[in-house]
Each structure stands twice: as C-alpha cells, then as structure tokens.
Design an enzyme around this catalytic site. Structure first.
Site, PDB file in Angstrom:
ATOM      1  N   ASP A 204      50.110  65.332  44.381  1.00  0.00           N
ATOM      2  CA  ASP A 204      48.632  64.954  45.146  1.00  0.00           C
ATOM      3  C   ASP A 204      48.740  66.164  45.990  1.00  0.00           C
ATOM      4  OD1 ASP A 204      50.110  64.294  47.211  1.00  0.00           O
ATOM      5  OD2 ASP A 204      49.432  62.395  47.882  1.00  0.00           O
ATOM      6  N   ASP A 206      47.478  66.897  49.950  1.00  0.00           N
ATOM      7  CA  ASP A 206      47.155  66.050  51.574  1.00  0.00           C
ATOM      8  C   ASP A 206      46.609  67.230  52.323  1.00  0.00           C
ATOM      9  OD1 ASP A 206      48.987  63.652  50.524  1.00  0.00           O
ATOM     10  OD2 ASP A 206      50.286  65.451  50.200  1.00  0.00           O
ATOM     11  N   ASP A 303      44.620  63.053  49.356  1.00  0.00           N
ATOM     12  CA  ASP A 303      44.836  62.343  50.510  1.00  0.00           C
ATOM     13  C   ASP A 303      44.143  63.002  51.576  1.00  0.00           C
ATOM     14  OD1 ASP A 303      45.981  60.270  49.198  1.00  0.00           O
ATOM     15  OD2 ASP A 303      48.107  60.744  49.915  1.00  0.00           O
TER      16      ASP A 303
HETATM   17  P1  ATP Z   1      54.058  65.214  46.594  1.00  0.00           P
HETATM   18  O1  ATP Z   1      54.279  66.766  46.302  1.00  0.00           O
HETATM   19  O2  ATP Z   1      54.888  64.281  45.520  1.00  0.00           O
HETATM   20  O3  ATP Z   1      52.708  64.903  46.896  1.00  0.00           O
HETATM   21  P2  ATP Z   1      54.693  64.614  49.199  1.00  0.00           P
HETATM   22  O4  ATP Z   1      55.938  64.819  50.099  1.00  0.00           O
HETATM   23  O5  ATP Z   1      53.324  65.368  49.662  1.00  0.00           O
HETATM   24  O6  ATP Z   1      55.041  65.145  47.764  1.00  0.00           O
HETATM   25  P3  ATP Z   1      53.090  62.423  49.639  1.00  0.00           P
HETATM   26  O7  ATP Z   1      53.500  60.966  48.882  1.00  0.00           O
HETATM   27  O8  ATP Z   1      51.910  62.775  49.332  1.00  0.00           O
HETATM   28  O9  ATP Z   1      54.512  63.065  49.154  1.00  0.00           O
HETATM   29  O10 ATP Z   1      53.435  61.876  51.258  1.00  0.00           O
HETATM   30  C1  ATP Z   1      53.132  62.938  52.099  1.00  0.00           C
HETATM   31  C2  ATP Z   1      53.609  62.187  53.479  1.00  0.00           C
HETATM   32  O11 ATP Z   1      52.625  61.580  53.844  1.00  0.00           O
HETATM   33  C3  ATP Z   1      55.014  61.745  53.484  1.00  0.00           C
HETATM   34  O12 ATP Z   1      55.509  62.236  54.799  1.00  0.00           O
HETATM   35  C4  ATP Z   1      54.642  60.256  53.502  1.00  0.00           C
HETATM   36  O13 ATP Z   1      55.478  59.700  54.411  1.00  0.00           O
HETATM   37  C5  ATP Z   1      53.255  60.365  54.177  1.00  0.00           C
HETATM   38  N1  ATP Z   1      52.583  59.017  53.680  1.00  0.00           N
HETATM   39  C6  ATP Z   1      52.253  58.975  52.376  1.00  0.00           C
HETATM   40  N2  ATP Z   1      51.533  57.880  52.263  1.00  0.00           N
HETATM   41  C7  ATP Z   1      51.359  57.153  53.390  1.00  0.00           C
HETATM   42  C8  ATP Z   1      50.870  56.083  53.788  1.00  0.00           C
HETATM   43  N3  ATP Z   1      50.336  55.112  52.966  1.00  0.00           N
HETATM   44  N4  ATP Z   1      50.884  55.774  55.023  1.00  0.00           N
HETATM   45  C9  ATP Z   1      51.521  56.638  56.034  1.00  0.00           C
HETATM   46  N5  ATP Z   1      52.058  57.860  55.686  1.00  0.00           N
HETATM   47  C10 ATP Z   1      52.030  57.996  54.436  1.00  0.00           C
HETATM   48 MN    MN Z   2      51.511  64.898  48.640  1.00  0.00          MN
HETATM   49 MN    MN Z   3      49.770  61.937  49.619  1.00  0.00          MN
END
Ligand code: ATP
Ligand code: MN
Ligand code: MN
Length: 379
Positions: A204, A206, A303
């Site tokens: 995703d 963020d 996100d």
């Molecule tokens: P990817 O490349 O797979 O997206 P990512 O490290 O960006 O890897 P994410 O799941 O997007 O993974 O999460 C990014 C950050 O946001 C992480 O540090 C996670 O702890 C935090 N996070 C994700 N979902 C939530 C949530 N519902 N509430 C609080 N923090 C969250």
């Molecule tokens: Mn992510």
């Molecule tokens: Mn995310």
C-alpha cells in the site's frame, strides 16, 4: 569447512530498535522461511509464535553476511529452539521440511487466498474455511455476507495483490498533496510506511498529514476525503476517529482530541493520466505487450493519517515501521525504560509525565537509544 573468518560468531543486540537493519539482506533464504512460519502462525491466530519467528528473522536480517554454519549463531538473541531447527534444516538440506509442508498445506493456501481480500482477517478466513470455503470461487458460490470493505476487496482483488511501485506511490503522492493543500493551505504531507524506509515496492502507500499550527488540522480528514471522492479518486474509504482514548497502548490523554478524524483506509483509483504525470512508462506485461482488455487504471491501497503538530514526531515514528521495529521500540520503552510509547506520545511512568518531542531524534534520545534512520528500520 570455511576459514576462520567465516566461522567467527556473529553478535547483535537483542532489541531490533538497537540495530541497523537495511534492505540489504544476506540471508533471504533463511529469513523468507522464518517469515513464512511467522505468517502462518499469525494467520492461525498464534501471535506469540508469530512474533518469535519475526524476531528470529529480524536477527538474521541484521547479520553482515550469509550464515555458513550453526556455530556462528551461538549467543545470538531471539533464536529459539524452533527457529534454530528450521535454520539447521536449511543449512544442511537446502530446505526446511516444515516450511515446505506448510507452503503445500491446503489450510495455509486457503488462508493466504482469503486474507488476500482487503477486509478479511485471520478469524473470518478461518470461519469460512470451516464452512468449506477455500478459494474465491467457492466464496462467490456460497455467498456469505460480505461487509463493504470485503466487497471492495473482492472486486479489486487482483490489483490489490499486485505490488505497488515507488513510481505509483509518487503519482498518488502528487494527487494527495494537491488535495491536501487545496483543502488546507499550509498543511504538510509526508510519505510514511515502507516507502519512507526506502522499499522499492509495497502492499500500500501510507501518508501522514499535519499543519504547523496546532489545531488547524482538526476537520482536515473529512475535507480531504470529500475532495478526493468528488474527483473520483476513491473506490472505497473508511475514515475512523482518533482511537487514542480507548487504546491500551498509553494512558488516557485530554479529551480535546476526541473528535479528530485521523485515519483513512482507502482504495485509490490510480489512472494512466496520473501515472503519466510522473513521467514513467506505463505498465506492460512481461513480454512487453499491452495486456488484452487492459483497463486504464489500477486500484491501490492507500492509508492516510492526520496528526496534530504536537504529536507529529510520534506519528511519524509510529507509522514508518517496520511493524517489528515498532513493536520492539514499544517493548524497549516498557521493559527497559518504564515508559509507554505510542504513535501519539511518550509517557514516563517513573516521572509520571509525558515527554515532549518535535523530532524522531528526540524520541530516540528520550528512550536512551542511538538514532536509527528510516532506511535502517527494515527489521
Ligand atoms: P508495506 O510495504 O507492505 O505496506 P509497511 O511497512 O508500509 O509495508 P503497513 O502495513 O503499511 O506496512 O504499515 C506501516 C506502518 O503503519 C507500520 O509501522 C505499522 O505499525 C503502522 N500501522 C499499520 N496499520 C496500523 C493501524 N491500524 N494502527 C496503527 N498503526 C498502524
Ligand atoms: Mn505500507
Ligand atoms: Mn499501511
């Protein structure tokens, strides 16, 4: 038998937040195996086992070169009996029988496919499997009630299971940035999550948004979402209120932040025009042709997080990840410093007060940790 240098034992500190973990992983075969077992445990709602495998994998990610023999692992933290057995199996036989049989198991395959649907977690997938649903066809045929998120997830299944490239992330960033400044001039947007850590792909994208004047960010999320919706950029969105008051990860804070909408989990419609805007060639299939029936857009999970400036450093640190790095930071804070860290604040239990910070560097300093830049938080 290796030479002396090869069999020298490795040494790493026990918390992932004390280590520098870049994307350069010298032990991908081992870490992929342990990550798969972690994932399988998480999908089976055995979170304790999941974390144990994640920690073991993270230790191996931090090693400066490939593991050549079991003796090198002596004294390393977080490597339990089970993880060591898996590593030994791979070093001696080229593969772990447990990992291979897990990969082949009908249950694991079904859990993967079903939780690959946005909005479907381990519990829902388990319930469906017990009802005889193992794949998308069986799901569509037996038609259990799907919530709005799951319907969108199913509709955009293929797109959402394609990795998101950095150029896609940048194209979406341009749209979100434009939306942010048109609904609230002076507001700032930062790329967070895996892309901030330097990853080249993600599941995703963020973003964290704030305004330099405290309080100006109130009401921003609904306006931002309306703007994006009116321009046709959102295929799905769910905006949630600040859940800080109910959260278990820190003491309650003043009620003034109660009605700040701060998170939006969305499915973004990335069109060819937006992609072209970033001057990247459009996606082609492996043999370089345009796929038949190719639609001129793709769905991407996005996100959005809005934070007041007073909490910005905590939000930035908390949403940059990796998930294990975050978990380890909170464990370090609690166990080693008697502090509670969340993505809103840092509370010192001994002094009974909140510790302020305007940068990630200050938070690491409060925690008595050496600063670890985002690109080295890939634990
Ligand atoms: P990817 O490349 O797979 O997206 P990512 O490290 O960006 O890897 P994410 O799941 O997007 O993974 O999460 C990014 C950050 O946001 C992480 O540090 C996670 O702890 C935090 N996070 C994700 N979902 C939530 C949530 N519902 N509430 C609080 N923090 C969250
Ligand atoms: Mn992510
Ligand atoms: Mn995310």
């Amino acid at each position: 038998q290796g030479n002396e240098a090869e069999v020298a034992a490795f040494s790493v500190p026990s918390y992932a937040c004390q280590r520098r973990t870049t994307l350069e992983n010298h032990n991908t075969v081992l870490t992929d195996a342990l990550s798969l077992l972690a994932e399988n445990a998480e999908l089976s709602e055995e979170d304790g086992r999941g974390v144990a495998f994640r920690r073991a994998a993270a230790v191996l990610k931090a090693l400066p070169k490939p593991v050549a023999s079991m003796t090198q692992l002596r004294g390393l933290p977080c490597l339990g009996e089970h993880s060591l057995r898996v590593i030994k199996d791979i070093l001696e036989n080229g593969a772990s029988s447990e990992v291979e049989s897990t990969k082949q198991s009908e249950r694991y395959k079904a859990l993967k496919v079903l939780t690959g649907i946005f909005g479907v977690g381990a519990r829902t997938a388990d319930r469906w499997i017990r009802d005889g649903i193992h794949n998308l066809r069986q799901l569509q045929d037996s038609g259990p009630t799907l919530n709005r998120a799951q319907q969108a997830g199913l509709e955009h299944y293929d797109d959402l299971n394609q990795p998101v490239s950095k150029s896609d992330a940048d194209a979406i960033g341009e749209v979100v940035e434009k939306a942010v400044v048109s609904v609230l001039p002076g507001a700032h947007m930062t790329l967070i999550g895996g892309f901030r850590r330097g990853k080249l792909t993600g599941h995703d994208v963020d973003f964290l948004i704030t305004h330099p004047e405290e309080g100006r960010e109130v009401g921003l999320m609904p306006k931002l979402v309306s703007w994006l919706e009116s321009q046709g950029f959102l295929l799905y969105q769910k905006t949630t209120r600040n859940s800080y008051l109910e959260s278990k990860d820190g003491p309650a804070r003043p009620a003034s932040n109660m009605d700040r909408f701060e998170r939006c989990f969305s499915i973004f419609k990335l069109t060819k025009e937006e992609k072209r805007g970033t001057k990247h060639p459009e996606t082609l299939t492996e043999n370089g042709t345009k796929p038949a029936g190719h639609k001129p857009w793709r769905a991407v999970r996005v996100d959005l997080v809005v934070s007041p400036i007073s909490q910005f450093a905590f939000a930035l640190l908390g949403w940059t990840g990796s998930k294990l790095f975050e978990r380890e930071l909170r464990r370090w804070a609690g166990h080693e410093k008697s502090m509670s860290l969340s993505s809103h604040a840092l509370y010192d239990n001994r002094q009974s007060k909140y510790l302020r910070a305007t940068s990630e560097e200050e938070i690491f300093a409060h925690l008595g940790l050496e600063f670890v830049p985002p690109s080295e938080r890939n634990a």
